[in-house]
Enzyme design. Structure first.
Site, PDB file in Angstrom:
ATOM      1  N   LYS A 116       0.824  -1.204   0.000  1.00  0.00           N
ATOM      2  CA  LYS A 116       0.000   0.000   0.000  1.00  0.00           C
ATOM      3  C   LYS A 116       0.863   1.261   0.000  1.00  0.00           C
ATOM      4  O   LYS A 116       0.540   2.253  -0.660  1.00  0.00           O
ATOM      5  CB  LYS A 116      -0.940  -0.011   1.206  1.00  0.00           C
ATOM      6  CG  LYS A 116      -2.086  -1.011   1.091  1.00  0.00           C
ATOM      7  CD  LYS A 116      -3.000  -0.921   2.288  1.00  0.00           C
ATOM      8  CE  LYS A 116      -4.269  -1.757   2.091  1.00  0.00           C
ATOM      9  NZ  LYS A 116      -3.989  -3.171   1.900  1.00  0.00           N
ATOM     10  N   GLU A 200      -3.275   7.483   7.594  1.00  0.00           N
ATOM     11  CA  GLU A 200      -4.145   8.305   6.760  1.00  0.00           C
ATOM     12  C   GLU A 200      -5.110   9.092   7.637  1.00  0.00           C
ATOM     13  O   GLU A 200      -5.505   8.634   8.716  1.00  0.00           O
ATOM     14  CB  GLU A 200      -4.968   7.434   5.798  1.00  0.00           C
ATOM     15  CG  GLU A 200      -4.172   6.810   4.678  1.00  0.00           C
ATOM     16  CD  GLU A 200      -5.038   5.962   3.765  1.00  0.00           C
ATOM     17  OE1 GLU A 200      -6.193   5.681   4.145  1.00  0.00           O
ATOM     18  OE2 GLU A 200      -4.574   5.577   2.686  1.00  0.00           O
ATOM     19  N   HIS A 235     -15.011  -3.372   8.083  1.00  0.00           N
ATOM     20  CA  HIS A 235     -14.261  -3.068   6.862  1.00  0.00           C
ATOM     21  C   HIS A 235     -14.451  -4.105   5.759  1.00  0.00           C
ATOM     22  O   HIS A 235     -13.682  -4.158   4.801  1.00  0.00           O
ATOM     23  CB  HIS A 235     -12.757  -2.924   7.168  1.00  0.00           C
ATOM     24  CG  HIS A 235     -12.455  -1.945   8.264  1.00  0.00           C
ATOM     25  ND1 HIS A 235     -12.624  -0.583   8.109  1.00  0.00           N
ATOM     26  CD2 HIS A 235     -12.033  -2.132   9.538  1.00  0.00           C
ATOM     27  CE1 HIS A 235     -12.302   0.027   9.237  1.00  0.00           C
ATOM     28  NE2 HIS A 235     -11.947  -0.887  10.126  1.00  0.00           N
ATOM     29  N   ARG A 292      -7.146  -7.876  -9.472  1.00  0.00           N
ATOM     30  CA  ARG A 292      -7.911  -9.098  -9.759  1.00  0.00           C
ATOM     31  C   ARG A 292      -9.359  -8.716 -10.029  1.00  0.00           C
ATOM     32  O   ARG A 292      -9.737  -7.550  -9.916  1.00  0.00           O
ATOM     33  CB  ARG A 292      -7.857 -10.042  -8.562  1.00  0.00           C
ATOM     34  CG  ARG A 292      -8.296  -9.358  -7.254  1.00  0.00           C
ATOM     35  CD  ARG A 292      -8.354 -10.315  -6.098  1.00  0.00           C
ATOM     36  NE  ARG A 292      -8.474  -9.651  -4.824  1.00  0.00           N
ATOM     37  CZ  ARG A 292      -9.600  -9.159  -4.308  1.00  0.00           C
ATOM     38  NH1 ARG A 292     -10.720  -9.238  -5.006  1.00  0.00           N
ATOM     39  NH2 ARG A 292      -9.614  -8.589  -3.118  1.00  0.00           N
TER      40      ARG A 292
END
Length: 662
Positions: A116, A200, A235, A292
């Site tokens: 990430k 973040e 999540h 994907r």
């Protein structure tokens, strides 16, 4: 185009790929674990090979065994589906080294998006909008604390190599950061073998918007519009829809361009998803790219009329994208929900067992069901408990929402817990109907969405009683017709008595509550309490019931000692405490024994023509790696065996012709 491909996955995605390949005339090779030997994808494929024991790490994650199957079977390509090895850089490289096409992006793209932090740096260089945060390599806790203070709270700590909600913490205050960081790092190291994190700014009431992108080997990249996946728990996505509510054409074009820029930055080929987090003011920021196909890809297929698996196969075989950006249609609205074997009122605890009853809504141009299971299949503890994806389409969001509620009402499952009632409440929630969905909706409205089990309705008790009375009458009539005097009045279970009509009390346990119901036989039918009662067959497993002037439709399914009543989008489980509800036992006593689940016949211990006592072993069968003994329901005679030792039988198959003693 390929002539044979191997599917390195299981469940509904494996079945989905097989369906497309069959339409294109491509032969398919399935791999499976020992636990999945009888799975639906194995039954559908042209060839199937076992690659190891039940545990994923010993089977579906064994790249060496899967590639060996590819070589043995002559498969030219491997479709990885999603999950397992679908984003595994090493597996994609091993396929290339073996001369087998990996139906997915290049190794370099998987590598670029696998971290990430590295992906954020690439997106920053490509001028793709990013959430304010820290994505650096320096993982010193003091530096991370300073960066969090700079970003401002609440701040989100995320595992750099993570996904699926693992290694993720929301921190509200500076003084809580150190403990949350340590916890997040431990979880990240345990889940992914990598404790690195990124930081973040945590957006209040954010929306999760993702863009489906496709690239080919000629350098073309297109967007197939957006999906809103904001309805989440822990999540993890629960409901997905396309297009996203409240996204207008200019914003759609802007987000599509940003997604294509992201894909172009890594030389992307094949199907991919660029995920954004959007603020309430419409601003959007790059989160990550999934290299994907996604679980929720059917909603994109429904609004475009395209088969994305077919696009994957064509692109992987070297063809150009079938359409340009301007040629991709956008029509109507689609919604998808994920049907899980789980217990929402027990913290969404997964449920295992046998799918004793699995009735899907009728499929059409408006309703689609993607599933990897059939009735009679077992739900094991080894894999994800998703049973099916239910997808609906209509001309606009309001009509699609109504159609989804209708389809959920028609979806019936017994044998394992499920989330159908929870999904119905979520889709029917005022905020969802209004299109005001953010990632915190489910947790915020938990009490409304998961109110606990509702008591059975009067209609449920009535339907169960009428069904049982009808089953008993049919069983007695069938026995009478097979006897010496088929016209005997004793074959009519109409409650007739010399001195008046019969009356009986039925009792049911619903949770901790016991409910009594009075059933009276009258000359022209039945009576429940003060209401005249009637029953008529309606078809597709449902029956129409009437109580005086009130009519309703219900399905009643017996599973073991329970009666499952499906009516008016509700599912109630009743435990009969009256012999009437055991009509099937009577049927067994006078007719035959049937297989309670799919299995293998191990032994037939009784002698044909012999008289046996009630409870004597008649059939021993093996199912789910356990032996089950079926016994005589009454004293009587074994007339004939309808199966043989070693035979694999289906659920409900007639095994023994049995005649009860008179």
């Amino acid at each position: 185009m390929f002539t044979k491909i191997l599917i390195a996955n299981r469940g509904e995605i494996a079945c989905r790929v097989i369906k497309t390949c069959r339409r294109l005339g491509i032969r398919t090779v399935a791999v499976h674990s020992e636990a999945d030997a009888g799975a639906r994808h194995v039954r559908l494929a042209d060839e199937a090979y076992c690659v190891g024991p039940a545990a994923s790490r010993d089977s579906y994650l064994r790249a060496d065994r899967i590639l060996e199957v590819a070589r043995r079977s002559g498969a030219q390509a491997v479709h990885p589906g999603y999950g397992f090895l679908s984003e595994n850089e090493g597996f994609a490289r091993a396929c290339a080294d073996a001369g087998i096409v990996f139906i997915g992006p290049p190794v370099t793209a998987i590598q670029a998006m696998g971290s990430k932090s590295a992906a954020k740096a690439l997106m920053q260089a490509a001028k793709v909008p990013l959430v304010p945060g820290y994505h650096g390599d320096d993982q010193d806790p003091k530096l991370l604390q300073r960066e969090a203070d700079r970003i401002g709270y609440p701040v989100l700590i995320k595992a750099s190599a993570g996904g699926g909600g693992k290694g993720m913490r929301i921190v509200e205050r500076s003084e809580d950061f150190a403990a949350a960081l340590a916890s997040c790092q431990r979880e990240a190291a345990a889940s992914f073998g990598d404790e690195r994190v990124l930081l973040e700014k945590y957006l209040q009431r954010p929306r999760h918007i993702e863009i489906q992108v496709f690239g080919d080997t000629q350098g073309h990249i297109v967007s197939l519009y957006e999906r809103d996946c904001s309805a989440q728990r822990r999540h993890q996505k629960v409901v997905e829809e396309a297009p996203a509510p409240s996204i207008d054409a200019p914003r759609r074009a802007e987000m599509g361009k940003a997604a294509c820029d992201a894909a172009r930055a890594v030389g992307y080929v094949g199907a991919g998803t660029v995920e954004f987090i959007a603020d309430q003011d419409g601003a959007f920021y790059f989160m990550e790219m999934n290299t994907r196909l996604q679980v929720e890809h059917p909603v994109t297929e429904m609004i475009t009329g395209l088969d994305l698996v077919e696009w994957q196969l064509r692109v992987a075989s070297g063809e150009a994208l079938p359409l340009t950006q301007g040629e991709i249609p956008l029509r109507g609205h689609a919604i998808e929900v994920r049907i899980y074997a789980e217990e929402p009122d027990k913290g969404f605890l997964p449920s295992i067992g046998t799918l004793a009853h699995f009735r899907k809504p009728a499929e059409s141009a408006h309703v689609r069901v993607d599933t990897g299971v059939d009735e009679g299949d077992s739900v094991s503890p080894h894999y994800d408990p998703m049973l099916a994806k239910l997808i609906v389409w209509d001309e606009n969001r309001e009509r699609a929402t109504a159609r989804m509620l209708e389809a959920l009402a028609d979806f019936q499952i017994a044998g394992v817990g499920n989330n159908i009632a929870f999904l119905s409440r979520l889709v029917d929630h005022a905020e969802f109907r209004a299109g005001i969905v953010d990632t915190g909706l489910i947790e915020r409205e938990r009490a409304t969405l998961i109110p606990g089990p509702a008591p059975a309705t009067a209609q449920a008790y009535a339907a169960a009683s009428l069904w049982a009375a009808d089953a008993e009458a049919r069983s007695i009539k069938a026995h009478s017709l097979s006897g010496a005097d088929p016209h005997s009045p004793w074959g009519d279970a109409d409650g007739w008595r010399v001195n008046g009509a019969q009356s009986r009390t039925l009792e049911y346990r619903d949770g901790e509550t016991v409910h009594a119901l009075q059933l009276r036989y009258r000359g022209n039918g039945l009576q429940i309490g003060d209401d005249d009662a009637a029953i008529t067959v309606r078809g597709n497993g449902a029956q129409q019931y009437a109580l005086s002037a009130q009519r309703f439709v219900a399905s009643v399914v017996r599973v073991g000692e329970q009666l499952h009543v499906f009516s008016d989008a509700q599912h109630h489980v009743l435990h009969p405490l009256d012999r009437l509800a055991h009509a099937a036992d009577e049927q067994d006593a006078h007719g035959g024994l049937t297989a309670p689940m799919p299995g293998k016949i191990v032994a037939l211990p009784a002698v044909v023509g012999s008289e046996v006592e009630k409870g004597a072993a008649l059939v021993v069968m093996e199912a789910m790696k356990m032996e089950h003994t079926l016994v005589a329901p009454a004293k009587g005679c074994v007339v004939a065996y309808l199966c043989t030792v070693g035979e694999q039988v289906k659920d409900g198959a007639e095994l023994v012709e049995f005649e009860a003693a008179k």
